[in-house]
Design a protein around this motif. Structure first.
Motif, PDB file in Angstrom:
ATOM      1  N   ALA A  54       0.841  -1.209   0.000  1.00 56.38           N
ATOM      2  CA  ALA A  54       0.000   0.000   0.000  1.00 56.38           C
ATOM      3  C   ALA A  54       0.877   1.261   0.000  1.00 56.38           C
ATOM      4  O   ALA A  54       0.600   2.212  -0.729  1.00 56.38           O
ATOM      5  CB  ALA A  54      -0.934  -0.002   1.205  1.00 56.38           C
ATOM      6  N   ALA A  55       1.948   1.257   0.802  1.00 56.05           N
ATOM      7  CA  ALA A  55       2.859   2.409   0.831  1.00 56.05           C
ATOM      8  C   ALA A  55       3.568   2.576  -0.510  1.00 56.05           C
ATOM      9  O   ALA A  55       3.755   3.701  -0.992  1.00 56.05           O
ATOM     10  CB  ALA A  55       3.879   2.238   1.954  1.00 56.05           C
ATOM     11  N   LEU A  56       3.937   1.471  -1.146  1.00 52.54           N
ATOM     12  CA  LEU A  56       4.576   1.549  -2.460  1.00 52.54           C
ATOM     13  C   LEU A  56       3.607   2.107  -3.509  1.00 52.54           C
ATOM     14  O   LEU A  56       4.019   2.889  -4.366  1.00 52.54           O
ATOM     15  CB  LEU A  56       5.100   0.176  -2.892  1.00 52.54           C
ATOM     16  CG  LEU A  56       6.357  -0.289  -2.167  1.00 52.54           C
ATOM     17  CD1 LEU A  56       6.615  -1.767  -2.443  1.00 52.54           C
ATOM     18  CD2 LEU A  56       7.552   0.560  -2.561  1.00 52.54           C
ATOM     19  N   ARG A  57       2.354   1.728  -3.422  1.00 56.48           N
ATOM     20  CA  ARG A  57       1.363   2.277  -4.365  1.00 56.48           C
ATOM     21  C   ARG A  57       1.281   3.797  -4.245  1.00 56.48           C
ATOM     22  O   ARG A  57       1.219   4.512  -5.242  1.00 56.48           O
ATOM     23  CB  ARG A  57      -0.008   1.651  -4.128  1.00 56.48           C
ATOM     24  CG  ARG A  57      -0.158   0.276  -4.714  1.00 56.48           C
ATOM     25  CD  ARG A  57      -1.607  -0.211  -4.678  1.00 56.48           C
ATOM     26  NE  ARG A  57      -1.702  -1.468  -5.382  1.00 56.48           N
ATOM     27  CZ  ARG A  57      -1.826  -2.662  -4.772  1.00 56.48           C
ATOM     28  NH1 ARG A  57      -1.891  -2.734  -3.454  1.00 56.48           N
ATOM     29  NH2 ARG A  57      -1.883  -3.762  -5.491  1.00 56.48           N
ATOM     30  N   TRP A  60       4.397   5.321  -5.755  1.00 55.82           N
ATOM     31  CA  TRP A  60       4.317   5.324  -7.220  1.00 55.82           C
ATOM     32  C   TRP A  60       3.348   6.406  -7.702  1.00 55.82           C
ATOM     33  O   TRP A  60       3.611   7.055  -8.716  1.00 55.82           O
ATOM     34  CB  TRP A  60       3.919   3.941  -7.727  1.00 55.82           C
ATOM     35  CG  TRP A  60       5.117   3.066  -7.879  1.00 55.82           C
ATOM     36  CD1 TRP A  60       5.982   2.678  -6.889  1.00 55.82           C
ATOM     37  CD2 TRP A  60       5.618   2.506  -9.079  1.00 55.82           C
ATOM     38  NE1 TRP A  60       6.980   1.902  -7.403  1.00 55.82           N
ATOM     39  CE2 TRP A  60       6.774   1.780  -8.746  1.00 55.82           C
ATOM     40  CE3 TRP A  60       5.193   2.540 -10.386  1.00 55.82           C
ATOM     41  CZ2 TRP A  60       7.518   1.090  -9.703  1.00 55.82           C
ATOM     42  CZ3 TRP A  60       5.920   1.844 -11.343  1.00 55.82           C
ATOM     43  CH2 TRP A  60       7.078   1.130 -10.992  1.00 55.82           C
ATOM     44  N   GLN A  61       2.268   6.592  -6.994  1.00 54.68           N
ATOM     45  CA  GLN A  61       1.322   7.655  -7.362  1.00 54.68           C
ATOM     46  C   GLN A  61       2.018   9.013  -7.248  1.00 54.68           C
ATOM     47  O   GLN A  61       1.861   9.870  -8.113  1.00 54.68           O
ATOM     48  CB  GLN A  61       0.099   7.590  -6.460  1.00 54.68           C
ATOM     49  CG  GLN A  61      -0.994   8.558  -6.841  1.00 54.68           C
ATOM     50  CD  GLN A  61      -2.216   8.394  -5.949  1.00 54.68           C
ATOM     51  OE1 GLN A  61      -2.190   7.714  -4.923  1.00 54.68           O
ATOM     52  NE2 GLN A  61      -3.306   9.028  -6.342  1.00 54.68           N
ATOM     53  N   ASP A  62       2.813   9.200  -6.194  1.00 53.84           N
ATOM     54  CA  ASP A  62       3.582  10.447  -6.037  1.00 53.84           C
ATOM     55  C   ASP A  62       4.562  10.643  -7.195  1.00 53.84           C
ATOM     56  O   ASP A  62       4.898  11.778  -7.540  1.00 53.84           O
ATOM     57  CB  ASP A  62       4.357  10.451  -4.719  1.00 53.84           C
ATOM     58  CG  ASP A  62       3.464  10.605  -3.507  1.00 53.84           C
ATOM     59  OD1 ASP A  62       2.281  10.970  -3.669  1.00 53.84           O
ATOM     60  OD2 ASP A  62       3.950  10.343  -2.384  1.00 53.84           O
ATOM     61  N   ARG A  63       5.020   9.568  -7.771  1.00 49.34           N
ATOM     62  CA  ARG A  63       5.940   9.631  -8.916  1.00 49.34           C
ATOM     63  C   ARG A  63       5.189   9.804 -10.234  1.00 49.34           C
ATOM     64  O   ARG A  63       5.798   9.856 -11.304  1.00 49.34           O
ATOM     65  CB  ARG A  63       6.779   8.347  -8.989  1.00 49.34           C
ATOM     66  CG  ARG A  63       7.845   8.265  -7.927  1.00 49.34           C
ATOM     67  CD  ARG A  63       8.382   6.867  -7.690  1.00 49.34           C
ATOM     68  NE  ARG A  63       8.894   6.178  -8.850  1.00 49.34           N
ATOM     69  CZ  ARG A  63       9.250   4.885  -8.829  1.00 49.34           C
ATOM     70  NH1 ARG A  63       9.129   4.177  -7.703  1.00 49.34           N
ATOM     71  NH2 ARG A  63       9.717   4.311  -9.908  1.00 49.34           N
ATOM     72  N   GLY A  64       3.848   9.819 -10.174  1.00 48.64           N
ATOM     73  CA  GLY A  64       3.049   9.953 -11.396  1.00 48.64           C
ATOM     74  C   GLY A  64       2.948   8.650 -12.165  1.00 48.64           C
ATOM     75  O   GLY A  64       2.741   8.657 -13.376  1.00 48.64           O
ATOM     76  N   ARG A  65       3.062   7.537 -11.458  1.00 45.08           N
ATOM     77  CA  ARG A  65       3.039   6.222 -12.106  1.00 45.08           C
ATOM     78  C   ARG A  65       2.001   5.331 -11.445  1.00 45.08           C
ATOM     79  O   ARG A  65       1.580   5.567 -10.320  1.00 45.08           O
ATOM     80  CB  ARG A  65       4.423   5.579 -11.998  1.00 45.08           C
ATOM     81  CG  ARG A  65       5.489   6.500 -12.555  1.00 45.08           C
ATOM     82  CD  ARG A  65       6.691   5.887 -13.094  1.00 45.08           C
ATOM     83  NE  ARG A  65       6.461   4.796 -14.001  1.00 45.08           N
ATOM     84  CZ  ARG A  65       7.460   4.064 -14.462  1.00 45.08           C
ATOM     85  NH1 ARG A  65       8.691   4.316 -14.103  1.00 45.08           N
ATOM     86  NH2 ARG A  65       7.231   3.079 -15.292  1.00 45.08           N
ATOM     87  N   ASP A  66       1.618   4.286 -12.162  1.00 44.87           N
ATOM     88  CA  ASP A  66       0.644   3.324 -11.652  1.00 44.87           C
ATOM     89  C   ASP A  66       1.376   2.052 -11.257  1.00 44.87           C
ATOM     90  O   ASP A  66       1.911   1.338 -12.112  1.00 44.87           O
ATOM     91  CB  ASP A  66      -0.407   3.031 -12.732  1.00 44.87           C
ATOM     92  CG  ASP A  66      -1.483   2.064 -12.260  1.00 44.87           C
ATOM     93  OD1 ASP A  66      -1.411   1.577 -11.107  1.00 44.87           O
ATOM     94  OD2 ASP A  66      -2.407   1.788 -13.050  1.00 44.87           O
ATOM     95  N   LEU A  76      11.816   0.103  -7.964  1.00 44.68           N
ATOM     96  CA  LEU A  76      10.729   0.032  -6.995  1.00 44.68           C
ATOM     97  C   LEU A  76      10.605   1.347  -6.240  1.00 44.68           C
ATOM     98  O   LEU A  76       9.508   1.843  -6.009  1.00 44.68           O
ATOM     99  CB  LEU A  76      10.985  -1.123  -6.019  1.00 44.68           C
ATOM    100  CG  LEU A  76       9.827  -1.555  -5.143  1.00 44.68           C
ATOM    101  CD1 LEU A  76       8.610  -1.936  -5.958  1.00 44.68           C
ATOM    102  CD2 LEU A  76      10.252  -2.715  -4.260  1.00 44.68           C
ATOM    103  N   LEU A  77      11.757   1.933  -5.877  1.00 45.38           N
ATOM    104  CA  LEU A  77      11.790   3.232  -5.207  1.00 45.38           C
ATOM    105  C   LEU A  77      12.606   4.203  -6.047  1.00 45.38           C
ATOM    106  O   LEU A  77      13.662   3.841  -6.558  1.00 45.38           O
ATOM    107  CB  LEU A  77      12.445   3.124  -3.829  1.00 45.38           C
ATOM    108  CG  LEU A  77      11.740   2.241  -2.803  1.00 45.38           C
ATOM    109  CD1 LEU A  77      12.583   2.122  -1.549  1.00 45.38           C
ATOM    110  CD2 LEU A  77      10.361   2.777  -2.470  1.00 45.38           C
ATOM    111  N   ALA A  78      12.121   5.418  -6.164  1.00 41.59           N
ATOM    112  CA  ALA A  78      12.834   6.447  -6.923  1.00 41.59           C
ATOM    113  C   ALA A  78      12.461   7.812  -6.370  1.00 41.59           C
ATOM    114  O   ALA A  78      11.397   7.974  -5.761  1.00 41.59           O
ATOM    115  CB  ALA A  78      12.484   6.364  -8.411  1.00 41.59           C
ATOM    116  N   PRO A  79      13.313   8.801  -6.572  1.00 42.02           N
ATOM    117  CA  PRO A  79      13.006  10.145  -6.065  1.00 42.02           C
ATOM    118  C   PRO A  79      11.705  10.691  -6.648  1.00 42.02           C
ATOM    119  O   PRO A  79      11.381  10.464  -7.808  1.00 42.02           O
ATOM    120  CB  PRO A  79      14.204  10.981  -6.542  1.00 42.02           C
ATOM    121  CG  PRO A  79      15.291   9.996  -6.785  1.00 42.02           C
ATOM    122  CD  PRO A  79      14.621   8.739  -7.221  1.00 42.02           C
TER     123      PRO A  79
END
Length: 198
Positions: A54-57, A60-66, A76-79
């Motif tokens: 859930a935290a990863l989702r 990813w949403q914060d990164r503009g990705r699904d 999996l994790l990116a700025p």
């Protein structure tokens, strides 16, 4: 790191396509699995809780990705915020999204520690001292200690942490033993103080 006992390097280089729902989780409590490359270039698969997914989702949403969209390859994790320097903008284009560097994970932990100590006004001196110890590697140790304390079999903890030797994993048994002795010592001291002399 605290959910699966991963090393900083394993987290930094974890890829989304290596994470999937597991078919082996308990009924009613699904588990995900993540395959990482650990020390000595050994591949291993570790569990991930639904809370982590859930935290990863959200990340990813914060990164503009699904997170759930089919994809070829992505860290999996990116700025989520990229500095506006030419070098950073070139490195972090949407087509060449790069993961956090290993050292950046330390910087993020330090940033969180700093914000918690400033924003949480009810922290004790002991709380602040504990926060000062928080690091990516400390999260790994927390996982090991809590897993052993919750009676996860030692061989399972060993495989999850990627330890070659059971002796390395046994440090978590010692940590639990120390906690047990400390807690029972305090219990005995309370009993001694509350007994009436006849």
């Amino acid at each position: 790191m605290g959910d699966s006992g991963l090393r900083r390097e394993e987290v930094a280089f974890a890829m989304r396509e290596k994470m999937r729902p597991s078919t082996f989780g308990p009924a009613g409590e699904p588990v995900w699995e993540l395959t990482v490359i650990g020390k000595r270039k050994k591949e291993r698969t570790v569990p991930a809780s639904l809370a982590t997914v859930a935290a990863l989702r959200v990340h990813w949403q914060d990164r503009g990705r699904d997170f759930d969209a089919p994809l070829d390859s992505a860290p999996l994790l990116a700025p989520t915020v990229i500095p506006s320097t030419p070098r950073a903008l070139k490195k972090h284009t949407p087509a060449t999204e790069q993961p956090y560097s290993v050292n950046r994970l330390n910087d993020l932990a330090a940033w969180v520690r700093q914000h918690l100590t400033v924003e949480m006004d009810n922290l004790t001196v002991e709380d602040i001292a504990q926060l000062d110890q928080a690091s990516p590697h400390a999260f790994r140790h927390t996982f090991g200690t809590q897993a052993v304390a919750d009676d996860v079999p030692l061989d399972v903890v060993q495989k999850t942490l990627g330890h070659e030797s059971m002796q390395t994993t046994s440090i978590y048994v010692q940590a639990e033993k120390q906690r047990m002795m400390r807690e029972l010592g305090e219990y005995y001291a309370r009993r001694k103080g509350s007994t009436k002399k006849v």
